[in-house]
Design a protein around this motif. Structure first.
Motif, PDB file in Angstrom:
ATOM      1  N   VAL A  64      59.207  77.377   7.566  1.00 40.93           N
ATOM      2  CA  VAL A  64      58.420  76.307   8.180  1.00 40.93           C
ATOM      3  C   VAL A  64      59.155  75.759   9.407  1.00 40.93           C
ATOM      4  N   ALA A  65      60.451  75.526   9.244  1.00 37.95           N
ATOM      5  CA  ALA A  65      61.260  74.957  10.325  1.00 37.95           C
ATOM      6  C   ALA A  65      61.335  75.898  11.518  1.00 37.95           C
ATOM      7  N   ILE A  66      61.568  77.180  11.266  1.00 37.48           N
ATOM      8  CA  ILE A  66      61.665  78.159  12.349  1.00 37.48           C
ATOM      9  C   ILE A  66      60.353  78.242  13.121  1.00 37.48           C
ATOM     10  N   MET A  67      59.245  78.310  12.401  1.00 34.67           N
ATOM     11  CA  MET A  67      57.946  78.413  13.067  1.00 34.67           C
ATOM     12  C   MET A  67      57.636  77.169  13.882  1.00 34.67           C
ATOM     13  N   CYS A  68      57.991  76.000  13.350  1.00 31.54           N
ATOM     14  CA  CYS A  68      57.777  74.753  14.106  1.00 31.54           C
ATOM     15  C   CYS A  68      58.648  74.707  15.349  1.00 31.54           C
ATOM     16  N   ASP A  69      59.886  75.178  15.233  1.00 28.58           N
ATOM     17  CA  ASP A  69      60.763  75.215  16.406  1.00 28.58           C
ATOM     18  C   ASP A  69      60.209  76.161  17.471  1.00 28.58           C
ATOM     19  N   LEU A  70      59.726  77.324  17.056  1.00 32.97           N
ATOM     20  CA  LEU A  70      59.170  78.283  18.014  1.00 32.97           C
ATOM     21  C   LEU A  70      57.954  77.707  18.732  1.00 32.97           C
ATOM     22  N   LEU A  71      57.131  76.963  18.000  1.00 30.53           N
ATOM     23  CA  LEU A  71      55.914  76.409  18.601  1.00 30.53           C
ATOM     24  C   LEU A  71      56.210  75.236  19.533  1.00 30.53           C
ATOM     25  N   ASP A  72      57.310  74.510  19.285  1.00 27.93           N
ATOM     26  CA  ASP A  72      57.660  73.355  20.117  1.00 27.93           C
ATOM     27  C   ASP A  72      56.477  72.387  20.241  1.00 27.93           C
ATOM     28  N   LEU A 170      51.358  80.729  20.163  1.00 25.56           N
ATOM     29  CA  LEU A 170      50.901  81.195  18.861  1.00 25.56           C
ATOM     30  C   LEU A 170      52.083  81.829  18.142  1.00 25.56           C
ATOM     31  N   VAL A 171      52.271  81.489  16.841  1.00 27.01           N
ATOM     32  CA  VAL A 171      53.206  82.240  16.005  1.00 27.01           C
ATOM     33  C   VAL A 171      52.399  82.923  14.916  1.00 27.01           C
ATOM     34  N   ILE A 172      52.680  84.212  14.705  1.00 27.53           N
ATOM     35  CA  ILE A 172      51.876  84.998  13.768  1.00 27.53           C
ATOM     36  C   ILE A 172      52.702  86.129  13.176  1.00 27.53           C
ATOM     37  N   PRO A 173      52.706  86.275  11.838  1.00 20.62           N
ATOM     38  CA  PRO A 173      53.349  87.434  11.211  1.00 20.62           C
ATOM     39  C   PRO A 173      52.384  88.616  11.186  1.00 20.62           C
ATOM     40  N   VAL A 174      52.850  89.765  11.656  1.00 19.84           N
ATOM     41  CA  VAL A 174      51.986  90.946  11.778  1.00 19.84           C
ATOM     42  C   VAL A 174      52.558  92.098  10.958  1.00 19.84           C
ATOM     43  N   GLY A 175      51.721  92.652  10.070  1.00 18.67           N
ATOM     44  CA  GLY A 175      52.128  93.767   9.225  1.00 18.67           C
ATOM     45  C   GLY A 175      51.567  93.595   7.824  1.00 18.67           C
ATOM     46  N   GLN A 176      51.579  94.646   7.030  1.00 19.88           N
ATOM     47  CA  GLN A 176      50.946  94.565   5.715  1.00 19.88           C
ATOM     48  C   GLN A 176      51.929  94.213   4.605  1.00 19.88           C
ATOM     49  N   TYR A 178      55.519  94.120   4.785  1.00 18.66           N
ATOM     50  CA  TYR A 178      56.449  93.166   5.394  1.00 18.66           C
ATOM     51  C   TYR A 178      56.010  93.035   6.838  1.00 18.66           C
ATOM     52  N   GLN A 179      56.429  91.967   7.489  1.00 22.93           N
ATOM     53  CA  GLN A 179      55.874  91.679   8.811  1.00 22.93           C
ATOM     54  C   GLN A 179      56.967  91.392   9.844  1.00 22.93           C
ATOM     55  N   ILE A 180      56.560  91.493  11.095  1.00 18.83           N
ATOM     56  CA  ILE A 180      57.345  90.975  12.218  1.00 18.83           C
ATOM     57  C   ILE A 180      56.694  89.670  12.643  1.00 18.83           C
ATOM     58  N   LEU A 181      57.495  88.631  12.784  1.00 17.79           N
ATOM     59  CA  LEU A 181      56.991  87.357  13.283  1.00 17.79           C
ATOM     60  C   LEU A 181      56.994  87.399  14.811  1.00 17.79           C
ATOM     61  N   TYR A 182      55.835  87.131  15.400  1.00 17.79           N
ATOM     62  CA  TYR A 182      55.694  87.152  16.851  1.00 17.79           C
ATOM     63  C   TYR A 182      55.455  85.738  17.385  1.00 17.79           C
ATOM     64  N   LEU A 183      56.070  85.460  18.518  1.00 19.60           N
ATOM     65  CA  LEU A 183      55.721  84.305  19.329  1.00 19.60           C
ATOM     66  C   LEU A 183      54.937  84.834  20.525  1.00 19.60           C
ATOM     67  N   VAL A 184      53.715  84.330  20.691  1.00 19.85           N
ATOM     68  CA  VAL A 184      52.852  84.742  21.797  1.00 19.85           C
ATOM     69  C   VAL A 184      52.610  83.525  22.689  1.00 19.85           C
ATOM     70  N   ILE A 185      52.875  83.683  23.980  1.00 13.11           N
ATOM     71  CA  ILE A 185      52.639  82.618  24.950  1.00 13.11           C
ATOM     72  C   ILE A 185      51.526  83.081  25.885  1.00 13.11           C
ATOM     73  N   LYS A 186      50.480  82.274  25.986  1.00 11.43           N
ATOM     74  CA  LYS A 186      49.324  82.655  26.799  1.00 11.43           C
ATOM     75  C   LYS A 186      49.509  82.184  28.235  1.00 11.43           C
ATOM     76  N   THR A 187      49.527  83.133  29.154  1.00  9.73           N
ATOM     77  CA  THR A 187      49.555  82.816  30.590  1.00  9.73           C
ATOM     78  C   THR A 187      48.252  83.387  31.164  1.00  9.73           C
ATOM     79  N   ASN A 188      48.299  84.011  32.326  1.00  7.25           N
ATOM     80  CA  ASN A 188      47.127  84.756  32.786  1.00  7.25           C
ATOM     81  C   ASN A 188      46.930  85.989  31.914  1.00  7.25           C
TER      82      ASN A 188
END
Length: 210
Positions: A64-72, A170-176, A178-188
């Motif tokens: 929870v803490a890591i995801m909140c830190d990533l989202l800022d 956006l933070v999202i775990p991707v995979g079935q 086990y997953q990789i946690l991704y941080l996605v930042i939307k620009t253009n």
């Protein structure tokens, strides 16, 4: 008092992991034991995921803490959470959002009711729990400044990135299995960063696994 001492110990452990003071303060203000079934409350402040019923879990505090830190998350932001669970993660984000608001989507109706009760008991007033298919996001209140996904998705979902504001995260775990946690930042376009291996329950819904 027993829970208070356990919470203080947890905060010290999270600080050693490099979690920001803003997030630590939010975690300190949310009593995790209120978000866990009574028979599991003795473990509320251990740094592990715990069962909450309906085949679901509450994430480990460090996740929870890591995801909140990533989202800022900052004051006044509008946040979408996919996978409300027992409501704990949404409550922590609610503290961080301050005058903003968190919309937490949960597909299991009884679990959503449990989350609402827990959030109310914790005195959090800026979190709304909605029963819906989280894999489709929540277009009624889009766009969002931040989106947090607390269940494993098959890919970075366009249904979610479409609902993210330019400059949003956006933070999202991707995979079935086990997953990789991704941080996605939307620009253009999108900036995508891998943030480590994680394990989450699967996303249930039209664009999920189930």
């Amino acid at each position: 008092m027993e829970f208070e001492a356990q919470r203080d110990r947890l905060i010290r452990e999270l600080r050693q992991r490099g979690i920001s003071e803003r997030v630590l303060n939010a975690i300190r203000r949310v009593p995790r034991h209120l978000f866990i079934p009574e028979n599991e409350q003795q473990y509320a402040y251990t740094d592990y995921p715990l069962p909450i019923g309906w085949g679901q879990t509450i994430s480990a505090p460090h996740m929870v803490a890591i995801m909140c830190d990533l989202l800022d998350i900052r004051d006044g932001m509008k946040v979408l959470e996919i996978g409300a669970g027992s409501g704990y993660h949404a409550a922590v984000m609610g503290i961080l959002a301050g005058s903003g608001h968190v919309y937490a989507v949960e597909v299991i109706e009884d679990l959503a009711s449990f989350a609402r009760e827990n959030i109310k008991k914790a005195g959090i007033t800026n979190v709304t729990v909605i029963v819906s298919d989280g894999s489709l996001g929540l277009p009624d209140f889009a766009p969002y400044d931040r989106i947090s996904v607390a269940c494993a998705a098959p890919e970075i979902l366009e249904s979610l990135t479409d609902q993210l504001r330019i400059g949003g995260k956006l933070v999202i775990p991707v995979g079935q299995y086990y997953q990789i946690l991704y941080l996605v930042i939307k620009t253009n376009g999108f900036k995508k960063e891998e943030k480590g291996e994680v394990v989450f329950v699967p996303l249930i819904g039209k664009k999920g696994f189930l």
